[in-house]
Design a protein around this motif. Structure first.
Motif, PDB file in Angstrom:
ATOM      1  N   MET A 272      77.861 -69.872 -58.616  1.00 24.56           N
ATOM      2  CA  MET A 272      78.172 -70.173 -57.208  1.00 24.56           C
ATOM      3  C   MET A 272      76.990 -70.892 -56.567  1.00 24.56           C
ATOM      4  O   MET A 272      75.836 -70.505 -56.747  1.00 24.56           O
ATOM      5  N   LEU A 273      77.278 -71.960 -55.809  1.00 26.87           N
ATOM      6  CA  LEU A 273      76.227 -72.690 -55.119  1.00 26.87           C
ATOM      7  C   LEU A 273      75.590 -71.830 -54.036  1.00 26.87           C
ATOM      8  O   LEU A 273      76.255 -71.011 -53.400  1.00 26.87           O
ATOM      9  N   ALA A 274      74.293 -72.022 -53.833  1.00 27.19           N
ATOM     10  CA  ALA A 274      73.609 -71.309 -52.763  1.00 27.19           C
ATOM     11  C   ALA A 274      74.150 -71.785 -51.422  1.00 27.19           C
ATOM     12  O   ALA A 274      74.376 -72.988 -51.235  1.00 27.19           O
ATOM     13  N   PRO A 275      74.390 -70.880 -50.475  1.00 26.99           N
ATOM     14  CA  PRO A 275      74.947 -71.297 -49.184  1.00 26.99           C
ATOM     15  C   PRO A 275      73.979 -72.183 -48.412  1.00 26.99           C
ATOM     16  O   PRO A 275      72.765 -71.988 -48.453  1.00 26.99           O
ATOM     17  N   ALA A 276      74.546 -73.161 -47.722  1.00 29.33           N
ATOM     18  CA  ALA A 276      73.733 -74.039 -46.881  1.00 29.33           C
ATOM     19  C   ALA A 276      73.353 -73.317 -45.603  1.00 29.33           C
ATOM     20  O   ALA A 276      74.109 -72.505 -45.076  1.00 29.33           O
ATOM     21  N   LEU A 277      72.166 -73.601 -45.109  1.00 31.08           N
ATOM     22  CA  LEU A 277      71.700 -73.066 -43.836  1.00 31.08           C
ATOM     23  C   LEU A 277      71.410 -74.223 -42.894  1.00 31.08           C
ATOM     24  O   LEU A 277      71.022 -75.304 -43.341  1.00 31.08           O
ATOM     25  N   ASP A 278      71.583 -73.995 -41.595  1.00 32.40           N
ATOM     26  CA  ASP A 278      71.175 -75.022 -40.652  1.00 32.40           C
ATOM     27  C   ASP A 278      69.652 -75.045 -40.562  1.00 32.40           C
ATOM     28  O   ASP A 278      68.958 -74.206 -41.149  1.00 32.40           O
ATOM     29  N   ALA A 279      69.117 -76.015 -39.818  1.00 30.82           N
ATOM     30  CA  ALA A 279      67.668 -76.243 -39.813  1.00 30.82           C
ATOM     31  C   ALA A 279      66.886 -75.037 -39.307  1.00 30.82           C
ATOM     32  O   ALA A 279      65.818 -74.710 -39.829  1.00 30.82           O
ATOM     33  N   ARG A 280      67.425 -74.340 -38.307  1.00 28.82           N
ATOM     34  CA  ARG A 280      66.676 -73.198 -37.763  1.00 28.82           C
ATOM     35  C   ARG A 280      66.599 -72.060 -38.770  1.00 28.82           C
ATOM     36  O   ARG A 280      65.557 -71.416 -38.915  1.00 28.82           O
ATOM     37  N   LEU A 281      67.702 -71.803 -39.512  1.00 26.04           N
ATOM     38  CA  LEU A 281      67.668 -70.742 -40.517  1.00 26.04           C
ATOM     39  C   LEU A 281      66.879 -71.165 -41.751  1.00 26.04           C
ATOM     40  O   LEU A 281      66.291 -70.306 -42.430  1.00 26.04           O
ATOM     41  N   GLU A 282      66.834 -72.449 -42.048  1.00 28.24           N
ATOM     42  CA  GLU A 282      65.942 -72.915 -43.109  1.00 28.24           C
ATOM     43  C   GLU A 282      64.490 -72.614 -42.743  1.00 28.24           C
ATOM     44  O   GLU A 282      63.683 -72.246 -43.611  1.00 28.24           O
ATOM     45  N   ALA A 283      64.153 -72.753 -41.463  1.00 28.03           N
ATOM     46  CA  ALA A 283      62.792 -72.438 -41.015  1.00 28.03           C
ATOM     47  C   ALA A 283      62.518 -70.942 -41.126  1.00 28.03           C
ATOM     48  O   ALA A 283      61.413 -70.532 -41.499  1.00 28.03           O
ATOM     49  N   VAL A 284      63.508 -70.116 -40.788  1.00 35.20           N
ATOM     50  CA  VAL A 284      63.361 -68.667 -40.968  1.00 35.20           C
ATOM     51  C   VAL A 284      63.137 -68.348 -42.442  1.00 35.20           C
ATOM     52  O   VAL A 284      62.223 -67.599 -42.809  1.00 35.20           O
ATOM     53  N   LEU A 285      63.969 -68.915 -43.297  1.00 34.14           N
ATOM     54  CA  LEU A 285      63.861 -68.711 -44.743  1.00 34.14           C
ATOM     55  C   LEU A 285      62.447 -69.000 -45.240  1.00 34.14           C
ATOM     56  O   LEU A 285      61.862 -68.224 -46.009  1.00 34.14           O
ATOM     57  N   ALA A 286      61.875 -70.110 -44.783  1.00 29.49           N
ATOM     58  CA  ALA A 286      60.560 -70.537 -45.256  1.00 29.49           C
ATOM     59  C   ALA A 286      59.442 -69.596 -44.831  1.00 29.49           C
ATOM     60  O   ALA A 286      58.364 -69.594 -45.444  1.00 29.49           O
ATOM     61  N   LEU A 287      59.673 -68.790 -43.789  1.00 33.13           N
ATOM     62  CA  LEU A 287      58.626 -67.888 -43.290  1.00 33.13           C
ATOM     63  C   LEU A 287      58.788 -66.460 -43.800  1.00 33.13           C
ATOM     64  O   LEU A 287      58.025 -65.583 -43.410  1.00 33.13           O
TER      65      LEU A 287
ATOM     66  N   ALA B  24      64.998 -56.950 -44.339  1.00 38.37           N
ATOM     67  CA  ALA B  24      66.224 -56.664 -43.590  1.00 38.37           C
ATOM     68  C   ALA B  24      66.563 -57.841 -42.687  1.00 38.37           C
ATOM     69  O   ALA B  24      65.683 -58.377 -42.002  1.00 38.37           O
ATOM     70  N   ASP B  25      67.829 -58.241 -42.695  1.00 37.43           N
ATOM     71  CA  ASP B  25      68.305 -59.290 -41.788  1.00 37.43           C
ATOM     72  C   ASP B  25      69.194 -58.623 -40.755  1.00 37.43           C
ATOM     73  O   ASP B  25      70.300 -58.157 -41.070  1.00 37.43           O
ATOM     74  N   ILE B  26      68.706 -58.567 -39.519  1.00 41.74           N
ATOM     75  CA  ILE B  26      69.378 -57.828 -38.448  1.00 41.74           C
ATOM     76  C   ILE B  26      70.330 -58.778 -37.712  1.00 41.74           C
ATOM     77  O   ILE B  26      69.921 -59.833 -37.237  1.00 41.74           O
ATOM     78  N   GLY B  27      71.600 -58.396 -37.600  1.00 46.84           N
ATOM     79  CA  GLY B  27      72.591 -59.285 -36.991  1.00 46.84           C
ATOM     80  C   GLY B  27      72.838 -60.492 -37.868  1.00 46.84           C
ATOM     81  O   GLY B  27      72.876 -61.634 -37.408  1.00 46.84           O
ATOM     82  N   SER B  28      73.043 -60.242 -39.143  1.00 49.94           N
ATOM     83  CA  SER B  28      73.047 -61.299 -40.158  1.00 49.94           C
ATOM     84  C   SER B  28      74.235 -62.241 -40.055  1.00 49.94           C
ATOM     85  O   SER B  28      74.154 -63.391 -40.468  1.00 49.94           O
ATOM     86  N   ASP B  29      75.360 -61.764 -39.532  1.00 45.11           N
ATOM     87  CA  ASP B  29      76.584 -62.557 -39.429  1.00 45.11           C
ATOM     88  C   ASP B  29      77.181 -62.784 -40.822  1.00 45.11           C
ATOM     89  O   ASP B  29      77.857 -61.913 -41.354  1.00 45.11           O
ATOM     90  N   HIS B  30      76.912 -63.918 -41.468  1.00 46.33           N
ATOM     91  CA  HIS B  30      77.551 -64.279 -42.734  1.00 46.33           C
ATOM     92  C   HIS B  30      76.750 -63.891 -43.975  1.00 46.33           C
ATOM     93  O   HIS B  30      77.206 -64.095 -45.089  1.00 46.33           O
ATOM     94  N   ALA B  31      75.535 -63.360 -43.806  1.00 45.17           N
ATOM     95  CA  ALA B  31      74.657 -62.966 -44.920  1.00 45.17           C
ATOM     96  C   ALA B  31      74.179 -64.147 -45.756  1.00 45.17           C
ATOM     97  O   ALA B  31      73.642 -63.954 -46.846  1.00 45.17           O
ATOM     98  N   HIS B  32      74.302 -65.369 -45.258  1.00 46.23           N
ATOM     99  CA  HIS B  32      73.834 -66.526 -46.021  1.00 46.23           C
ATOM    100  C   HIS B  32      72.310 -66.510 -46.194  1.00 46.23           C
ATOM    101  O   HIS B  32      71.805 -66.899 -47.263  1.00 46.23           O
ATOM    102  N   LEU B  33      71.589 -66.084 -45.152  1.00 44.96           N
ATOM    103  CA  LEU B  33      70.132 -66.041 -45.261  1.00 44.96           C
ATOM    104  C   LEU B  33      69.675 -65.062 -46.349  1.00 44.96           C
ATOM    105  O   LEU B  33      68.875 -65.449 -47.222  1.00 44.96           O
ATOM    106  N   PRO B  34      70.145 -63.816 -46.370  1.00 44.07           N
ATOM    107  CA  PRO B  34      69.742 -62.911 -47.453  1.00 44.07           C
ATOM    108  C   PRO B  34      70.118 -63.416 -48.843  1.00 44.07           C
ATOM    109  O   PRO B  34      69.358 -63.232 -49.805  1.00 44.07           O
ATOM    110  N   ILE B  35      71.283 -64.051 -48.958  1.00 47.77           N
ATOM    111  CA  ILE B  35      71.691 -64.592 -50.262  1.00 47.77           C
ATOM    112  C   ILE B  35      70.681 -65.636 -50.734  1.00 47.77           C
ATOM    113  O   ILE B  35      70.239 -65.632 -51.894  1.00 47.77           O
ATOM    114  N   ARG B  36      70.284 -66.523 -49.833  1.00 55.40           N
ATOM    115  CA  ARG B  36      69.281 -67.535 -50.189  1.00 55.40           C
ATOM    116  C   ARG B  36      67.929 -66.891 -50.492  1.00 55.40           C
ATOM    117  O   ARG B  36      67.212 -67.329 -51.408  1.00 55.40           O
ATOM    118  N   LEU B  37      67.546 -65.876 -49.743  1.00 55.61           N
ATOM    119  CA  LEU B  37      66.266 -65.201 -49.992  1.00 55.61           C
ATOM    120  C   LEU B  37      66.209 -64.631 -51.405  1.00 55.61           C
ATOM    121  O   LEU B  37      65.189 -64.745 -52.095  1.00 55.61           O
TER     122      LEU B  37
END
Length: 225
Positions: A1-16, A23-36
């Protein structure tokens, strides 16, 4: 499965984010944790979501990614579903700074030592919270979008935050000390827009006047461009 795309602001979160347990609080779709997990930026993630729709979506996405051994989805409000010391890092994204600050204040012993925060408005409230609660501002980003999105990494540290040294305090709190030193075009455009908006509203003692002073101080730091 391809890694989910993130918008620019969540890409910046990912990088930090760099953590063993995050823990991802209020994650919504869980795309950020999947990428992490996929990119090795976290060894284990806990997704926290309060609302039924996003909670179900997060569970489906984690199942589709076959990462249930690495990502646990929990229902709850803020940090309440976590145990003290369970994670060493957390992210809160896509909310107002006041809402995020409230979540942090309610966290108590569950609050981890590292935080990556992405408010949808001015981060001044979060910078004030950090200074009052023993967290240093270690990195900042300003991401263009519908408006400039600030992204902050905070780490629990003793003593005054050196990030604010030799900068005008109100300008640094409003616009970010690291951002002022970096002097990006995104920040310069924001400061100029604030000056244009606040100048006709400013008067001695009025909030707009205080904000205008901060914007003018920021422009001076940026070289008065």
């Amino acid at each position: 499965m391809l890694a989910p795309a993130l918008d620019a602001r969540l890409e910046a979160v990912l990088a930090l984010v760099e953590a063993e347990a995050h823990a991802d609080i209020g994650s919504d779709h869980a795309h950020l944790p999947i990428r992490l997990i996929r990119e090795g930026r976290a060894g284990r993630c806990v997704v926290v979501e309060l609302n039924p729709g996003p909670l179900a979506l997060a569970r489906r996405n984690v199942a589709r990614a076959r990462l249930h051994d690495h990502i646990e989805v929990r229902e709850g409000d803020g940090f309440a579903p976590l145990l003290p010391g369970e994670v060493d890092s957390a992210s809160v994204s896509g909310m107002g700074a006041g809402t995020i600050t409230g979540i942090l204040r309610r966290a108590g012993e569950r609050l981890p030592p590292a935080l990556v925060l992405q408010p949808n408005d001015s981060a001044r409230t979060l910078r004030l919270w950090a200074r009052e609660n023993g967290h240093h501002l270690k990195a900042e980003r300003l991401i263009p979008g519908h408006w400039p999105y600030p992204v902050l990494r905070l780490e629990r540290r003793d003593g005054p935050d050196p990030a604010y040294a030799d900068l005008p305090e109100q300008a640094a709190l409003r616009y970010g000390p690291h951002l002022l030193r970096e002097g990006s075009e995104v920040l310069l455009k924001l400061v100029r827009a604030d000056i244009a908006r606040l100048t006709p509203l400013a008067a001695p003692g009025r909030t707009a006047g205080v904000e205008l002073d901060a914007a003018l101080s920021a422009l001076a730091v940026l070289g008065g461009q």
